[in-house]
Write a protein that holds these residues in place. Structure first.
Motif, PDB file in Angstrom:
ATOM      1  N   CYS A   1       1.117  -1.043   0.615  1.00  0.00           N
ATOM      2  CA  CYS A   1       0.010   0.533   0.140  1.00  0.00           C
ATOM      3  C   CYS A   1       1.385   1.375  -0.123  1.00  0.00           C
ATOM      4  CB  CYS A   1      -0.895   0.245   0.965  1.00  0.00           C
ATOM      5  SG  CYS A   1      -1.676  -1.425   1.399  1.00  0.00           S
TER       6      CYS A   1
ATOM      7  N   ILE B   1      -3.663   9.491  -3.840  1.00  0.00           N
ATOM      8  CA  ILE B   1      -3.470   7.597  -3.414  1.00  0.00           C
ATOM      9  C   ILE B   1      -2.484   7.783  -2.722  1.00  0.00           C
ATOM     10  CG2 ILE B   1      -1.944   5.698  -4.447  1.00  0.00           C
ATOM     11  CD1 ILE B   1      -3.609   5.469  -6.956  1.00  0.00           C
TER      12      ILE B   1
ATOM     13  N   ALA C   1      -1.448  -7.900  10.320  1.00  0.00           N
ATOM     14  CA  ALA C   1      -1.621  -6.435   9.346  1.00  0.00           C
ATOM     15  C   ALA C   1      -2.503  -7.693   7.944  1.00  0.00           C
ATOM     16  CB  ALA C   1      -0.897  -5.963   8.426  1.00  0.00           C
ATOM     17  N   MET C   2      -1.722  -8.477   7.447  1.00  0.00           N
ATOM     18  CA  MET C   2      -2.559  -8.878   6.310  1.00  0.00           C
ATOM     19  C   MET C   2      -4.045  -9.892   6.372  1.00  0.00           C
ATOM     20  SD  MET C   2      -1.110 -10.826   3.238  1.00  0.00           S
ATOM     21  CE  MET C   2      -2.291 -10.979   2.085  1.00  0.00           C
ATOM     22  N   THR C   3      -4.207  -9.877   7.395  1.00  0.00           N
ATOM     23  CA  THR C   3      -5.887 -10.396   7.763  1.00  0.00           C
ATOM     24  C   THR C   3      -6.974  -9.512   8.251  1.00  0.00           C
ATOM     25  OG1 THR C   3      -5.288 -11.528   9.771  1.00  0.00           O
ATOM     26  CG2 THR C   3      -4.947 -12.549   7.690  1.00  0.00           C
TER      27      THR C   3
ATOM     28  N   LEU D   1      -2.533   0.784   7.159  1.00  0.00           N
ATOM     29  CA  LEU D   1      -3.984   1.601   7.248  1.00  0.00           C
ATOM     30  C   LEU D   1      -4.957   0.896   8.651  1.00  0.00           C
ATOM     31  CD1 LEU D   1      -4.591  -1.428   4.262  1.00  0.00           C
ATOM     32  CD2 LEU D   1      -4.659   0.662   4.259  1.00  0.00           C
TER      33      LEU D   1
ATOM     34  N   CYS E   1       1.590  -9.791   5.095  1.00  0.00           N
ATOM     35  CA  CYS E   1       1.970  -8.682   3.731  1.00  0.00           C
ATOM     36  C   CYS E   1       3.302  -9.250   2.845  1.00  0.00           C
ATOM     37  CB  CYS E   1       1.269  -7.494   4.158  1.00  0.00           C
ATOM     38  SG  CYS E   1       0.223  -7.288   4.582  1.00  0.00           S
TER      39      CYS E   1
ATOM     40  N   ARG F   1      -4.376   4.946   9.227  1.00  0.00           N
ATOM     41  CA  ARG F   1      -5.212   5.751   8.144  1.00  0.00           C
ATOM     42  C   ARG F   1      -6.414   6.823   8.906  1.00  0.00           C
ATOM     43  NH1 ARG F   1      -8.888   0.609   5.996  1.00  0.00           N
ATOM     44  NH2 ARG F   1      -9.594   0.980   4.506  1.00  0.00           N
TER      45      ARG F   1
END
Ligand code: SF4
Ligand code: SF4
Lengths: 212, 645
Positions: B388, B623, B498-500, B569, B419, B574
């Motif tokens: 990201c 972005i 973070a991944m999930t 995130l 990630c 965020r």
């Protein structure tokens, strides 16, 4: 279209596509709830493993009066495609498109790293519109991200596209059903802004003729 | 309103498969749920954790799947109903315990829900948990739609108590992560008191000790339990048949493939020629039931994901019954009617049926397909996954990539799961050179680190996420320290799984239910294990690069560098950009910079774009996450940052 109208096809197949982070999953949830509240059977299939990491994402909505359908739509069966990113519309058309499909496309490009790093070129806007128009029966191109940024947050583009779908008058979606569905999944204080985005999306579509 | 606890019986809601599973557990009166995050399973525990207080249950993200199974089993031993959830790989981790558990039996109903990922949509393998049901000799159930995902969980708890053993309910990505309508059932108002009864005769299944020994006795008992389950399967209403009395073809399927088969039969208009037997109980097979349907026809098609599990079991049964019901022609994977790699799709089933019935089917005209294909080729550039914007891993890999280049010994990084596995691809500068199971990066590095005497002179780096560190890296690190392997372990500590979706882990101060919990400090653990440990900020690029280079080029046992920076995130970061970014097109030297467009061509944060008309880079304000890192990447000083207030 009034909430008690018949579906133009059963199962009625809708694809929402875009790039991770554009709010695909939320849009499919909202639409799913709209139809569930009207008594339809809804099945949603998502690919969101890559959702936040710049990959293509796609939700398949199957809306039916009779029952649960496959969360993966068979090839060539889309009735409507809502695309939050124009090149993603092409990808979905290749798999699920057909000459009768209706397309609602947000025009704002999201460059992939292949483009950013110069290994691939992003196509010209008018060329993209030409291709998308050729592969569909009707296509609307809307500057949803720009309008959303005017509202203060690009993320509203997804809700604007739902507003545009309602205004296109192909499916039984209206402001009231939208509001009810949004209230079900969002905190109270977010509802008003989303209703505003819904209205903006509708106005944008009504001002435009389909086509490049 | 939280639908999960407050939805009324009879109400019909749109639910994700994982929500339906969670609701099923609540309707069954589950008391304890434990799991380890892993796509596509995570939302089950997440949903239960969110209502833990309201429902009066205990929910935890355990340190790994084996411990999750142990935590859930303890509740079962104390007479409570418990749920244990993991992705397919998790069952490998838990299997050592599970094999012993299944041998010794359970008390309160215990249900294991593995979520498989056919097609490996968010995994690096498409291994299956169904085989574990056979290996563990426990009953296996597979829901065929969203309603069943809820209802079969409840039934599984009852079955588990009826036979006194663990029951597996297998889900797959296309159920867990898809959504459909589910009619709610009533919630229980009774919960038993927890008590582990152990003062009875040692072999007493309800009052004695719990163990899989003595093996001969317990194993026999276990198989009797399985037979009891098989008897119950014969009359299970979840096994359904739709189609003509004597079909030309019997399609046998289970799980999400049920929906693909249903649609394929409908599309080809075969409802009065092909019958669909949807099995919900796939191990052990209800022999009489399957035999009855096999008898009705000479031709069978078996549709399942991924490898031929149902096929093999049905073929064994067909062989056993051959004298009574005659020989059958069975189409499936072994005869290549269907692929045994990747996900199933309605189109696969359509193709198989069209071939068997000798029909021609064209989804869209060849002309349209060709035209659309050409447009994609020309106009839809590929979208490889990327970190990201504002992701600390990009900065960490940028540093690692530069450090290994400066070290100049063909050093490499042993990867791990999270990630940061994307470090194997372009977005991580192709830094990872191995990637296997959770914790394997450090284990492999430990092994590589002992190859010096055989002439290996490359620098060896392992990476690990913070959650992975606790899950399986710690034992490997102990090994590396004890055997004095020359390695550098870089821990990417981004404060969550973070991944999930940011599930908490033992390093954080809150638990799954949002309660405060004592945090286990990774730095203190590494030091206590005897590794030289330093904490850095990946966003302080120059300083961190120098520290890492020193560690990597020195040869003195295990070095740990903890790169600490919250995920882009994460709820803390965020939507709160730290910097306002400016790119001065006058200063940007574009194609003449670095090795030509350093920031977009090499660094590749999606927040940066190449402006072809003006031949310079620009910041994409939609972005860019305002992390400020690219300001230190640009050698010309074209990118500047201003702290936001
Ligand atoms: S500041 Fe630079 S590196 Fe950070 S997100 Fe924005 S463009 Fe990417
Ligand atoms: S790194 Fe700096 S000088 Fe080089 S292309 Fe990017 S902005 Fe321009």
């Amino acid at each position: 279209m009034a909430a008690d109208a018949k579906l133009p096809g059963d199962p009625y197949n809708l694809v929402i596509t875009g790039v991770g982070g554009q709010g695909n999953v939320l849009a499919s949830r909202v639409l799913g709830n709209i139809f569930t509240q009207q008594g339809y059977r809804v099945t949603i299939g998502e690919t969101f493993g890559a959702s936040q990491r710049g990959g293509s994402v796609m939700s398949h909505l199957r809306i039916s009066e009779t029952g649960t359908w496959s969360p993966r739509m068979p090839r060539g069966r889309a009735h409507v495609i809502i695309s939050l990113e124009p090149t993603e519309a092409l990808r979905v058309l290749a798999d699920y498109g057909n000459p009768e499909v209706i397309l609602l496309c947000n025009t704002r490009p999201v460059h992939s790293i292949a483009v950013i790093s110069g290994q691939a070129r992003y196509p010209q806007q008018d060329q993209l519109r030409q291709w998308i128009g050729d592969l569909s029966a009707r296509a609307w191109f809307l500057e949803a991200t720009r309008a959303a940024m005017e509202m203060g947050n690009p993320i509203f583009a997804n809700i604007m596209m739902i507003g545009a779908l309602a205004a296109a008058d192909i499916l039984p979606v209206d402001k009231d059903s939208f509001k009810a569905a949004v209230s079900q999944i969002m905190p109270e204080d977010k509802v008003a802004a989303n209703c505003l985005a819904f209205d903006r999306g509708g106005q944008m579509l009504l001002k435009k003729e389909p086509g490049p | 309103m939280n639908e999960l606890t407050e939805g009324r019986p009879g109400q019909r809601l749109l639910m994700m498969g994982n929500q339906a599973i969670a609701r099923g557990a609540l309707e069954a009166g589950v008391s304890v749920a434990a799991g380890y995050p892993g796509t596509p399973s995570s939302e089950i525990i997440e949903n239960l954790a969110g209502v833990a207080a309201a429902a009066g249950i205990y929910v935890e993200w355990s340190v790994n799947e084996k411990v999750a199974a142990e935590v859930a089993a303890a509740a079962s031993f104390a007479g409570l109903r418990s749920l244990c959830v993991m992705k397919q790989n998790g069952v490998n981790v838990a299997s050592d315990f599970l094999l012993h558990l299944a041998g010794g039996g359970t008390r309160g109903g215990m249900v294991l829900v593995p979520c498989d990922d056919p097609g490996a949509l968010s995994s690096i393998n498409e291994g299956e948990s169904r085989h574990f049901a056979r290996l563990l000799e426990i009953p296996l159930l597979e829901p065929g739609d969203f309603q069943e995902a809820k209802d079969m969980i409840k039934w599984a708890f009852e079955l588990s108590e009826q036979i006194g053993n663990l029951v597996m309910v297998r889900s797959v990505t296309r159920l867990s992560h898809a959504s459909g309508n589910v009619e709610l059932g009533p919630m229980p108002d009774f919960r038993p008191k927890a008590r582990f009864r152990h003062t009875g005769f040692i072999l007493d299944p309800r009052q004695g000790a719990v163990s899989s020994a003595p093996v001969a006795y317990k194993h026999d008992l276990q198989q009797q339990k399985l037979e009891k389950a098989q008897d119950a399967f014969e009359n299970a209403l979840f096994n359904t048949y739709t189609g003509p009395e004597n079909p030309e073809l019997l399609v046998i399927t289970a799980s999400a493939c049920n929906l693909y088969c249903r649609e394929a039969i409908e599309i080809l208009g075969l409802s009065d020629r092909a019958g669909l037997l949807k099995l919900a109980t796939t191990w052990p097979l209800p022999n009489n039931l399957v035999g009855r349907y096999l008898e009705k026809t000479g031709r069978v098609l078996i549709v399942e994901e991924v490898i031929p599990f149902l096929e093999e079991n049905i073929k064994i049964l067909a062989a056993e019954l051959a004298l009574e019901i005659g020989a059958k022609t069975i189409h499936a994977k072994r005869d290549k009617t269907l692929p045994s790699v990747g996900e199933m799709h309605p189109d696969h089933v359509i193709a198989a049926l069209a071939k068997i019935f000798d029909l021609s089917y064209e989804a869209v005209s060849a002309d349209y397909t060709e035209k659309a294909g050409l447009c994609v080729l020309a106009g839809a550039p590929g979208r490889d996954l990327t970190f990201c914007p504002g992701c600390p891993h990009r900065a960490s890999y940028w540093i690692l990539h530069n450090v290994l280049a400066l070290d100049n010994r063909e050093g490499f990084v042993c990867g791990d799961i999270g990630c940061y596995s994307l470090g194997m691809r372009e977005t991580g500068y192709f830094s990872l050179k191995t990637m296997h199971a959770m914790g394997s990066g450090t284990g492999l590095a430990s092994g590589f680190g002992k190859l010096g005497p055989f002439g290996m002179d490359q620098s060896i780096v392992a990476v690990s996420g913070d959650s992975t560190f606790f899950h399986a890296v710690m034992p490997a690190l102990v090994n590396a320290v004890h055997y004095n392997a020359d390695i550098t372990l870089v821990v990417f500590d981004n404060s969550g799984t973070a991944m999930t979706g940011f599930q908490p882990h033992p390093g954080l101060e809150t638990d799954a239910m949002g309660q405060s919990a004592p945090a286990v400090d990774i730095e203190a653990v590494c030091r206590a294990l005897g590794a030289q440990t330093t904490v850095c900020d990946p966003f302080e690029m120059d300083q961190t690069r120098d520290i890492l280079l020193e560690k990597v080029s020195g040869k003195n046992g295990v070095q740990v560098v903890i790169m600490r920076r919250a995920c882009a995130l994460s709820p803390a970061r965020r939507g709160r950009p730290e910097y306002e970014m400016y790119l001065d097109p006058q200063i940007c030297i574009g194609e003449n910079c670095g090795c030509n467009k350093l920031c977009t061509r090499v660094f590749k944060c999606p927040g940066l774009n190449w402006d072809d008309q003006n031949r310079c880079a620009r910041i994409d304000e939609v972005i860019c996450a305002g992390c400020g890192v690219c300001a230190s990447v640009c050698p010309a000083g074209a990118i500047t940052r201003k702290k936001r207030t």
